[in-house]
Design an enzyme around this catalytic site. Structure first.
Site, PDB file in Angstrom:
ATOM      1  N   LYS A 102       0.664  -1.171   0.191  1.00  0.00           N
ATOM      2  CA  LYS A 102       0.300   0.386   0.361  1.00  0.00           C
ATOM      3  C   LYS A 102       1.031   0.903  -0.174  1.00  0.00           C
ATOM      4  O   LYS A 102       1.513   1.482   0.862  1.00  0.00           O
ATOM      5  CB  LYS A 102      -0.592  -0.234   1.396  1.00  0.00           C
ATOM      6  N   ALA A 189      -9.287   5.728   4.972  1.00  0.00           N
ATOM      7  CA  ALA A 189      -9.441   6.945   5.890  1.00  0.00           C
ATOM      8  C   ALA A 189     -10.471   7.323   6.270  1.00  0.00           C
ATOM      9  O   ALA A 189     -11.460   7.779   5.200  1.00  0.00           O
ATOM     10  CB  ALA A 189      -8.058   7.973   5.758  1.00  0.00           C
ATOM     11  N   GLY A 190     -10.755   8.141   7.162  1.00  0.00           N
ATOM     12  CA  GLY A 190     -11.414   9.130   7.841  1.00  0.00           C
ATOM     13  C   GLY A 190     -12.960   8.036   7.985  1.00  0.00           C
ATOM     14  O   GLY A 190     -13.933   8.947   8.825  1.00  0.00           O
ATOM     15  N   THR A 212      -7.913   3.953  13.250  1.00  0.00           N
ATOM     16  CA  THR A 212      -8.426   4.118  14.137  1.00  0.00           C
ATOM     17  C   THR A 212      -9.768   3.873  14.957  1.00  0.00           C
ATOM     18  O   THR A 212      -9.770   3.928  16.039  1.00  0.00           O
ATOM     19  CB  THR A 212      -7.976   5.460  13.712  1.00  0.00           C
TER      20      THR A 212
END
Length: 261
Positions: A102, A189-190, A212
């Protein structure tokens, strides 16, 4: 309805949820969360995590063995093409010739937004050297097309800033990227909670990568399970085909055949 596998490069997967390994309190929690997620692909930040570089430190591969998971080395922490290329070379050496990586080249430490100029440069070098590139990029459809045309095996536009938990801020541009692409498109992401993952899949994305959202939850193992279900539900909703949006009401009961008038 039987779904088709997720095909990335030369590999086939059943799970459409990809997970990271950062921010957990210990390796045991990492292990339990990954198991609960059902993920088959687990991404690892080569510059930050020990997968054999330091024999005196705990090795992450003890809880994510390569015979059970597809290890996806990433270039998190790289801010230019040269460092990203070097990191991928190190990953290939540590993982016995593993070529699926990645690629992420960041623009600055405040936003961690992708530097697309350096990303394009690194991707070109790595593809020429035989790597299969899953690439973190902006939600710009033109950049996404350029990365695909040069040979990236998956396009990974951000939903919002890394670690922000703000969800999918630009669903329209993500949809355009997906409509144009002939390789898998995965939101990277996000994502903050299960509904964000479901939305990404309802847009038609082929998968979602997150770290996360699970690791920073109050109960990471339970959140991992929720994310697994959300990705599956969003995928099924996409395959089922949602009803059209309408400006006015449309009664669900028939207008003829009343028992009473």
């Amino acid at each position: 309805m039987q779904d088709t596998p997720l095909i990335i490069g030369s590999r086939s997967f059943q799970s459409r949820l990809l997970v990271g390994t950062g921010k957990y309190k210990d390796l045991n929690e990492t292990d339990l969360a990954i198991q609960a997620s059902g993920a088959e692909i687990v991404t690892v930040a080569i510059r930050r995590v020990n997968i054999g570089q330091n024999p005196d430190q705990p090795n992450l591969l003890s809880v994510i063995p390569p015979e059970k998971y597809t290890i996806l080395p990433n270039t998190a922490g790289c801010f230019d093409a040269d460092s990203a290329v070097r990191t991928c070379m190190l990953a290939r050496e540590l993982l016995d010739g593993h070529n699926l990586v990645k690629l992420e080249v960041l623009g600055d430490e405040k936003t961690l937004y992708p530097n697309v100029t350096e990303t394009l440069k690194a991707a070109r070098t790595l593809i020429d050297d035989g790597f299969e590139i899953m690439v973190y990029t902006s939600d710009d459809p033109i950049i996404a097309q350029e990365l695909e045309s040069m040979g990236c095996v998956a396009i990974m536009p951000l939903g919002s800033l890394i670690g922000s938990g703000l969800g999918i801020l630009n669903p329209h541009t993500i949809s355009i990227i997906k409509e144009n692409a002939k390789v898998p498109v995965l939101v990277d992401a996000g994502v903050g909670t299960a509904s964000d993952a479901a939305i990404a899949m309802e847009l038609g994305c082929d998968g979602v990568l997150m770290n996360t959202a699970i690791a920073a939850a109050q109960n990471p193992i339970l959140m991992a399970s929720a994310m697994k279900k959300a990705v599956e539900a969003g995928r099924e909703a996409f395959l089922a085909g949602r009803m059209p949006r309408k400006r006015m009401a449309n009664a669900s009961s028939p207008e003829t055949g009343y028992f009473f008038k």
